[in-house]
Design an enzyme around this catalytic site. Structure first.
Site, mmCIF file in Angstrom:
data_model
loop_
_atom_site.group_PDB
_atom_site.id
_atom_site.type_symbol
_atom_site.label_atom_id
_atom_site.label_comp_id
_atom_site.label_asym_id
_atom_site.label_seq_id
_atom_site.Cartn_x
_atom_site.Cartn_y
_atom_site.Cartn_z
ATOM 1 N N ASN A 71 15.934 -23.909 35.210
ATOM 2 C CA ASN A 71 16.668 -25.130 35.540
ATOM 3 C C ASN A 71 17.417 -24.866 36.843
ATOM 4 O O ASN A 71 18.524 -24.309 36.847
ATOM 5 C CB ASN A 71 17.632 -25.481 34.407
ATOM 6 N N ARG B 262 12.487 -27.538 35.346
ATOM 7 C CA ARG B 262 13.142 -28.831 35.483
ATOM 8 C C ARG B 262 12.926 -29.312 36.911
ATOM 9 O O ARG B 262 13.218 -28.601 37.879
ATOM 10 C CB ARG B 262 14.637 -28.698 35.215
ATOM 11 N N HIS C 201 19.051 -37.430 34.225
ATOM 12 C CA HIS C 201 19.517 -36.839 32.963
ATOM 13 C C HIS C 201 18.580 -37.194 31.806
ATOM 14 O O HIS C 201 18.987 -37.224 30.643
ATOM 15 C CB HIS C 201 20.939 -37.314 32.623
ATOM 16 N N ARG D 289 31.014 -37.598 42.927
ATOM 17 C CA ARG D 289 30.221 -38.746 43.343
ATOM 18 C C ARG D 289 30.925 -40.046 42.979
ATOM 19 O O ARG D 289 31.552 -40.154 41.929
ATOM 20 C CB ARG D 289 28.836 -38.712 42.706
ATOM 21 N N GLU E 40 19.442 -29.323 27.273
ATOM 22 C CA GLU E 40 18.341 -29.713 28.140
ATOM 23 C C GLU E 40 17.251 -28.645 28.192
ATOM 24 O O GLU E 40 16.062 -28.971 28.257
ATOM 25 C CB GLU E 40 18.876 -30.016 29.539
#
Length: 375
Positions: A7, A68, A157, A218, A358
């Site tokens: 990842n 990923r 996501h 962000r 994940e």
């Protein structure tokens, strides 16, 4: 069956080695290489980081490597076995994810070089959201221009939302195809997703991971005219605006700190900037929950996940405050204890806290490719 999951973030590399034992993969080894390319960091670049990982992990009996990949565009809507053609297509998608896809591609290139006989599988953050209807993914722009430039809502996501929505169904002991959920992945990056029957039907991130909820650095949603104003009146260049919205906005922009834990401490001490940052952060979540309830028509559960979602009772309570009239309420004692279910027993809408995983989701999807039941 051993599967190594990689990842790669813009400045980090998380890895995890799984072995299939019984019905669930067991973690054999895991770790994190941080601050890649930064002074004092763990590695000078992603290639060196990956070589370090492959040099220390026991690769005996490795069946596959799962990568990923943040952006799959419209080409990739399921986990995909990597070859030169697929890698070239991921390269073409770099303009849609310039901070993430290059790091993902470096991991892929080094792993393919060092492990040429091991199958490599890409698992895309965007893939789970490929089920959104056209009205959910289209922007009201010139249609020909949008199509030519690939401008649409993709969502991100996806591995987290997919994993958490299934785990929520298990928690409620109900089949996923009969549930309407809102999943809230709240971390330094944050997104909301409306899930109907196990399929994503709306999500807050858009063309890029910049849109939607307020995040650590962000901005999330804002009036597009702000960009013109920053350029014409503020004199900022396109690159400066990009850096501002991605690196110096969100919690950091409002409170000077992108860590929610620090914001909460300052808020408790009476800091007005931290208080405002918290209120803006929670209000944006509230607005999306209300909108997605309307989209779904019926809501069975809301699930919090991610570092903030799993560990901040204040955020969970603040995000859902005032929604009792919609059947959404939080039990204060359960919430403080971060119980799996934090709503009262008789609440019409279950509110739950489900830790995301994940890497495990990626491993499961890679296994699906290997045994032929992906997607």
């Amino acid at each position: 069956m051993r599967i190594l999951v990689l990842n790669s973030g813009s400045s980090s590399l998380k890895y995890r080695l799984f072995a299939r034992v019984g019905d669930a993969p067991e973690t054999l080894d895991q770790g994190l290489v941080e601050r890649i390319g930064e002074p004092g960091g763990d590695a000078p670049d992603h290639a060196a980081a990956l070589r370090h990982v492959l040099g220390r992990v026991d690769l005996t009996g490795l069946a596959a490597v799962g990568h990923r990949v943040v952006h799959g565009g419209t080409e990739f809507t399921a986990p995909t076995l990597l070859d030169d053609t697929v890698v070239a297509a991921i390269h073409r998608l770099v303009p849609l994810a310039p901070l993430h896809n290059p790091a993902n591609l470096t991991g892929i290139a080094v792993a393919r070089q060092l492990l040429p006989d091991v199958p490599q599988v890409a698992v895309f953050d965007t893939a789970f959201h490929a089920t959104m209807p056209p009205a959910a993914r289209a922007y009201a722009l010139d249609a020909e221009l949008a199509a030519r430039l690939g401008i649409r809502r993709y969502g991100f996501h996806g591995t987290s939302h997919a994993y958490v929505s299934r785990r929520t169904a298990e928690l409620l002991d109900r089949p996923p195809e009969r549930l309407n959920l809102i999943t809230l992945h709240l971390g330094n990056g944050a997104s909301a997703c409306a899930v109907s029957g196990g399929r994503s039907v709306a999500t807050s991130m858009g063309l890029s991971p910049l849109a939607g909820l307020v995040m650590g650095t962000r901005s999330g949603d804002l009036d597009p005219a702000v960009l013109f104003h920053l350029h014409r009146v503020g004199g900022l260049s396109v690159d400066e605006i990009d850096e501002l919205l991605n690196q110096r906005s969100g919690l950091r922009g409002l409170a000077g700190d992108n860590d929610m834990r620090a914001v909460l401490r300052r808020r408790a001490a009476g800091d007005p900037a931290a208080g405002l940052a918290f209120d803006v952060y929670c209000r944006r979540i509230t607005e999306y929950v209300g909108a997605y309830l309307a989209v779904l028509g019926r809501l069975d559960a809301i699930t919090f996940t991610g570092g903030v979602g799993e560990h901040s009772p204040d955020v969970r309570a603040g995000a859902l405050a005032g929604l009792t009239g919609l059947g959404i309420t939080v039990d204060p004692e359960r919430n403080r204890g971060s119980a799996p279910v934090i709503s009262p027993p008789d609440a019409p809408v279950t509110v739950s806290v489900v830790p995301t995983d994940e890497e495990r989701e990626i491993a499961e999807q890679v296994r699906g490719v290997l045994v032929g039941d992906a997607g």
